[in-house]
Write an enzyme that holds these catalytic residues in place. Sequence first.
Site, short mmCIF file in Angstrom:
data_model
loop_
_atom_site.label_atom_id
_atom_site.label_comp_id
_atom_site.label_asym_id
_atom_site.label_seq_id
_atom_site.Cartn_x
_atom_site.Cartn_y
_atom_site.Cartn_z
NE ARG A 257 -2.57 0.87 3.44
CZ ARG A 257 -2.87 0.10 4.50
NH1 ARG A 257 -3.77 -0.85 4.39
NH2 ARG A 257 -2.27 0.28 5.65
CE1 TYR B 93 -12.50 18.37 -12.80
CE2 TYR B 93 -12.24 17.52 -10.58
CZ TYR B 93 -12.57 17.33 -11.90
OH TYR B 93 -12.96 16.09 -12.32
CG ASP C 74 -5.60 21.37 -10.51
OD1 ASP C 74 -4.81 21.04 -11.42
OD2 ASP C 74 -6.72 20.84 -10.36
CE LYS D 108 -8.84 15.23 -16.55
NZ LYS D 108 -9.09 16.29 -15.61
C1 LIG Z 1 -9.85 16.44 -14.48
C2 LIG Z 1 -9.30 17.41 -13.54
C3 LIG Z 1 -9.15 17.09 -12.19
C4 LIG Z 1 -9.58 15.76 -11.63
O1 LIG Z 1 -8.86 14.68 -12.16
P1 LIG Z 1 -9.47 13.21 -12.14
O2 LIG Z 1 -8.30 12.33 -12.42
O3 LIG Z 1 -10.53 13.17 -13.19
O4 LIG Z 1 -10.04 12.99 -10.77
C5 LIG Z 1 -8.59 18.03 -11.36
N1 LIG Z 1 -8.21 19.24 -11.81
C6 LIG Z 1 -8.33 19.59 -13.11
C7 LIG Z 1 -7.89 20.92 -13.55
C8 LIG Z 1 -8.89 18.69 -14.02
O5 LIG Z 1 -9.04 19.04 -15.29
#
Ligand SMILES: *Cc1c(COP(=O)(O)O)cnc(C)c1O
Length: 395
Positions: A61, A114, A186, A211
Amino acid sequence: MTDTPASSTGQMAIETILTHEGRSPEDQFGFVNTPVYRGSTVLFKTLSDLEDQTQRFLYGRAGNPTTESVEAVITRLEGAHATKLVPSGLAAITIALLACLKSGDDLLISDSAYEPGRVFADGFLTRMGITTRYFDPRIGAGIAELMLPNTRAVLAESPGSLTFEVQDIPALAAAAKANGARLIVDNSWASPLYHQPLKLGADIVVHAATKMFVGHSDVLAGTVSATEEAWADVASTRTLLGFFTSGDDAYLVARGLRTLSIRMEAHQQRALDIARWLEAQDEVAEVIHPALPSHPDHALWKRDFTGSGSLFAFVLKPAPRASVAAFVDQMQIFSMGYSWGGYESLCLPVKPGKARSAKPWSHEGNLFRIHVGLEDVDDLKRDLADGLERYARSR
Ligand SMILES: *Cc1c(COP(=O)(O)O)cnc(C)c1O
């Protein structure tokens, strides 16, 4: 080069870090890539080994060589103390927030952040006795006036991934620091190739690895990186919550990272080409892309970023829902879907107004978010041009 330990690779360029960091062929019988490690149980040979707990791995883990191969790359790119791979981008956000906050604390979130992160704060954190307030993404140093004695965290997303306001990270960081709060950023849009928030004063950086890092729309993952000061809280929060990312998923993130620089470059060029082309189209009221001189935060973007991502937005002149449907329903190449960062182009009608509370979204017309993939740019423009013609006809 691949045998060089990380400590002696200080001056490497980003492209070289992406291709060489986080793998050690000598540990893998000479094979280039760190393979998929699957495992819960890690064995101890002797009673002393069990008692000392000094083995590199103790239990699945906590991670394995495959997850560490990803973490090493992101740590280097972000200039972080350390990084943890987590199950999703949203998990990265929730772990970062929980690492900074306890009952009775106050949290500030950019109004452009987000949306599922907002939902977590408004629901889960409220139940934990933590208050959340939202701020104008362009507030900059003015955030100092919003600080309460118990404000312990600020969550920024720059630029916001629907509306693309660029945030003044150094100003937010300074105000947070002065109040004893941590700044979480982020950084999914620019990736650490084009923006490094920790170097601008942030404490924690999160990524939706789903992404750009993965790049192929086939894995969900996130990363949390932090300064040395913030790291212990991040690491213990992740450990206590029991979050783990499988070796299979980690392998695909690592594989995506190897080509991140050429993909980002290609996405950047194509997105800019299409953004400029859209600016000249009749039906387009506004193109919202921080790297265009027409963007209100262009100067800030130029100051703090060295490149731009695949994602931007545009506003079409006001028209009823049927026109929006005529635009998107018959597209041949662009598809509709959440997420982004893959090789395939996406065009999504979005309504940011619903979630916002501090700074209403007041643009007239219909907003679309576009992720420019790796298809031929002329094919993409033709697809958009046909859509714009349908939009104009039905308006
Ligand atoms: C998609 C996204 C997230 C969340 O990511 P997931 O892997 O889908 O949980 C967070 N911040 C931004 C800017 C995003 O585009």
